[in-house]
Motif scaffolding. Structure first.
Motif, short mmCIF file in Angstrom:
data_model
loop_
_atom_site.label_atom_id
_atom_site.label_comp_id
_atom_site.label_asym_id
_atom_site.label_seq_id
_atom_site.Cartn_x
_atom_site.Cartn_y
_atom_site.Cartn_z
N ALA A 178 0.83 -1.14 -0.02
CA ALA A 178 0.09 -0.01 0.04
C ALA A 178 0.80 1.27 -0.01
CB ALA A 178 -0.76 -0.06 1.29
N HIS A 179 2.01 1.25 0.71
CA HIS A 179 2.69 2.51 0.97
C HIS A 179 4.14 2.25 0.37
CE1 HIS A 179 2.89 6.60 3.11
NE2 HIS A 179 4.21 6.01 3.44
N LEU A 180 4.87 1.43 0.58
CA LEU A 180 6.21 1.19 0.56
C LEU A 180 6.44 1.30 -0.85
CD1 LEU A 180 7.16 -1.02 3.48
CD2 LEU A 180 7.72 1.36 3.35
N ARG A 181 7.69 1.83 -1.34
CA ARG A 181 8.05 1.93 -2.71
C ARG A 181 9.50 1.42 -2.74
NH1 ARG A 181 3.68 1.51 -2.95
NH2 ARG A 181 2.06 2.86 -3.88
N LEU A 182 10.26 1.24 -1.77
CA LEU A 182 11.68 0.99 -1.74
C LEU A 182 12.01 0.14 -0.73
CD1 LEU A 182 14.38 1.29 -3.20
CD2 LEU A 182 14.86 3.10 -1.65
N VAL A 183 12.74 -0.83 -0.64
CA VAL A 183 13.37 -1.66 0.13
C VAL A 183 14.95 -1.48 0.33
CG1 VAL A 183 13.65 -3.55 1.76
CG2 VAL A 183 11.79 -3.11 0.61
N ALA A 184 15.78 -0.88 1.08
CA ALA A 184 17.12 -0.48 1.12
C ALA A 184 17.59 -1.64 2.22
CB ALA A 184 17.50 0.65 1.36
N VAL A 185 18.61 -2.50 1.33
CA VAL A 185 19.18 -3.54 2.42
C VAL A 185 20.48 -3.31 2.48
CG1 VAL A 185 19.42 -5.96 2.76
CG2 VAL A 185 17.61 -5.05 1.29
N GLU B 262 9.26 -10.55 -4.94
CA GLU B 262 7.85 -10.69 -5.13
C GLU B 262 7.12 -9.60 -5.07
OE1 GLU B 262 7.05 -13.86 -2.37
OE2 GLU B 262 8.24 -15.37 -3.44
N PHE B 263 7.61 -8.70 -4.56
CA PHE B 263 6.62 -7.29 -4.34
C PHE B 263 6.96 -6.50 -4.97
CE2 PHE B 263 6.50 -9.60 -0.39
CZ PHE B 263 5.13 -9.19 0.11
N ASP B 264 5.83 -5.46 -5.45
CA ASP B 264 5.97 -4.15 -6.35
C ASP B 264 6.83 -2.96 -5.43
OD1 ASP B 264 4.14 -3.88 -4.46
OD2 ASP B 264 2.84 -2.34 -5.95
N VAL B 265 8.02 -3.54 -5.31
CA VAL B 265 9.10 -2.29 -4.60
C VAL B 265 10.53 -2.45 -5.33
CG1 VAL B 265 7.68 -2.09 -2.28
CG2 VAL B 265 9.63 -3.83 -2.66
N ARG B 266 10.92 -1.49 -5.48
CA ARG B 266 12.45 -1.44 -5.86
C ARG B 266 13.26 -1.84 -4.68
NH1 ARG B 266 12.91 4.52 -8.73
NH2 ARG B 266 11.07 4.79 -6.96
N THR B 267 14.40 -2.49 -4.98
CA THR B 267 15.41 -3.02 -3.91
C THR B 267 16.81 -2.32 -4.22
OG1 THR B 267 14.12 -5.10 -3.75
CG2 THR B 267 16.31 -4.92 -2.78
N VAL B 268 17.39 -1.98 -3.30
CA VAL B 268 18.72 -1.47 -3.22
C VAL B 268 19.41 -1.81 -2.06
CG1 VAL B 268 18.55 0.69 -2.21
CG2 VAL B 268 20.28 0.43 -4.15
N PHE C 50 18.53 -6.48 -7.63
CA PHE C 50 18.34 -5.10 -7.43
C PHE C 50 18.36 -4.21 -8.35
CE2 PHE C 50 21.44 -7.59 -4.52
CZ PHE C 50 20.96 -7.09 -3.22
N ASP C 51 17.38 -3.03 -8.13
CA ASP C 51 17.17 -2.02 -9.17
C ASP C 51 18.39 -1.15 -9.22
OD1 ASP C 51 14.31 -2.75 -9.86
OD2 ASP C 51 14.33 -2.66 -7.69
N ALA C 52 18.45 -0.39 -10.39
CA ALA C 52 19.59 0.49 -10.66
C ALA C 52 19.39 1.83 -9.67
CB ALA C 52 19.34 1.25 -11.98
N PRO C 53 20.79 1.92 -8.86
CA PRO C 53 22.09 1.76 -9.43
C PRO C 53 22.23 0.33 -8.89
CG PRO C 53 22.00 3.12 -7.48
CD PRO C 53 20.59 2.99 -7.97
N GLY C 54 21.68 -0.31 -8.24
CA GLY C 54 22.05 -1.60 -7.49
C GLY C 54 22.87 -1.63 -6.14
N TYR C 55 23.69 -0.77 -6.24
CA TYR C 55 24.45 -0.59 -4.91
C TYR C 55 24.78 0.92 -4.80
CZ TYR C 55 28.33 -0.72 -1.33
OH TYR C 55 28.90 -0.67 -0.02
N ILE D 258 19.54 8.18 0.19
CA ILE D 258 19.00 7.10 -0.58
C ILE D 258 17.42 7.27 -0.89
CG2 ILE D 258 18.50 4.65 -0.58
CD1 ILE D 258 21.10 4.07 0.95
N SER D 259 16.88 7.79 0.11
CA SER D 259 15.36 7.97 -0.18
C SER D 259 15.36 9.09 -1.05
CB SER D 259 14.63 8.56 1.03
OG SER D 259 14.72 7.47 2.18
N GLU D 260 15.75 10.06 -1.31
CA GLU D 260 15.81 11.23 -2.19
C GLU D 260 16.66 10.85 -3.51
OE1 GLU D 260 17.91 14.40 -0.38
OE2 GLU D 260 16.25 14.74 1.36
N LEU D 261 17.43 9.89 -3.69
CA LEU D 261 17.85 9.29 -4.76
C LEU D 261 16.94 8.62 -5.57
CD1 LEU D 261 20.51 8.45 -6.72
CD2 LEU D 261 20.74 6.68 -5.45
N PHE D 262 15.98 8.06 -4.99
CA PHE D 262 14.83 7.51 -5.59
C PHE D 262 13.43 8.35 -5.66
CE2 PHE D 262 17.70 3.75 -4.75
CZ PHE D 262 17.43 2.96 -5.83
#
Length: 228
Positions: free
Chosen positions: A6-13, A102-108, A129-134, A147-151
């Motif tokens: 519903a809300h999250l658009r990115l997961v940063a690991v 599996e989710f509709d979020v980008r991952t970096v 991972f989604d661009a830039p990957g790292y 990182i939030s602002e980068l996306f």
């Protein structure tokens, strides 16, 4: 079809301590104790997830010596440490990346070392991972804001998964969703420090970061109750 959030658009690991074994705090302990000093929670709080120059200067203030020389000593000790304890993928890391995909979020992925570290140890998972990957965060640690602002996202739209309480503290200040993966207590104080920081979601294994937990964090982010 990807699962919807519903809300999250990115997961940063975070890379070291989450996807890969922690090859930093054990070395820090060796360095400090090698100078005859006490390695305690306060020292660890001041050192981890800081730019190298900042951490080195703080260490020099406590231990004596030159900050530049301490950086050299630290990385020499790390080379010794990883010969004894090679860098490796943590149990459940591959499954976590597959779950996120599996989710509709980008991952970096992010961390304090240069990209070559990511390419060497996680290159086989680059497609997860989604661009830039790292993102190397050494110049702006802990990096949540950047990182939030980068996306192009608000701080509450990105979930950060990290092993360091300093990152959790910044996440709390910004209202950013956070899942803690503190290391073993025998190596450091991050579980204690995360508890003090009020981290709600802490896991002892990456396998615990499953679809139900991600949906729970997503619902809290949507309701604005991540840190309540």
């Amino acid at each position: 079809m990807p699962r919807q959030l519903a809300h999250l658009r990115l997961v940063a690991v975070n890379i070291d301590g989450v996807l890969l074994n922690d090859s930093f705090s054990p070395v820090m302990r060796r360095l400090v104790e090698g100078y005859g000093a006490t390695y305690d929670a306060r020292f660890e709080r001041e050192m981890l997830s800081q730019p190298q120059r900042v951490a080195a200067q703080r260490a020099a203030d406590r231990l004596g010596g030159d900050a530049g020389q301490l950086i050299k000593e630290y990385f020499a000790l790390r080379e010794e440490y990883i010969r004894e304890h090679p860098v490796h993928l943590l149990d459940g890391a591959a499954e976590l990346l597959a779950t996120l995909r599996e989710f509709d979020v980008r991952t970096v992925c992010y961390g304090g070392l240069e990209r070559a570290h990511f390419d060497r140890h996680l290159g086989e998972f680059a497609d997860y991972f989604d661009a830039p990957g790292y993102v190397c965060t050494n110049d702006f640690r802990p990096g949540i804001r950047e990182i939030s602002e980068l996306f192009g996202l608000r701080h509450d739209q990105a979930l950060f998964i990290d092993d360091v309480a300093r990152v959790a503290g910044t996440a709390r200040e910004l209202g950013t969703p956070f899942i803690g993966h503190p290391g073993e207590s025998s190596h450091g104080y991050q579980r204690q420090l995360m508890e003090e920081a009020g981290v709600r979601h802490m896991v002892g294994t990456l396998r615990a970061i499953d679809a139900p937990l991600l949906r729970t964090v997503d619902a809290e982010a949507a309701a604005g109750t991540v840190w309540d």
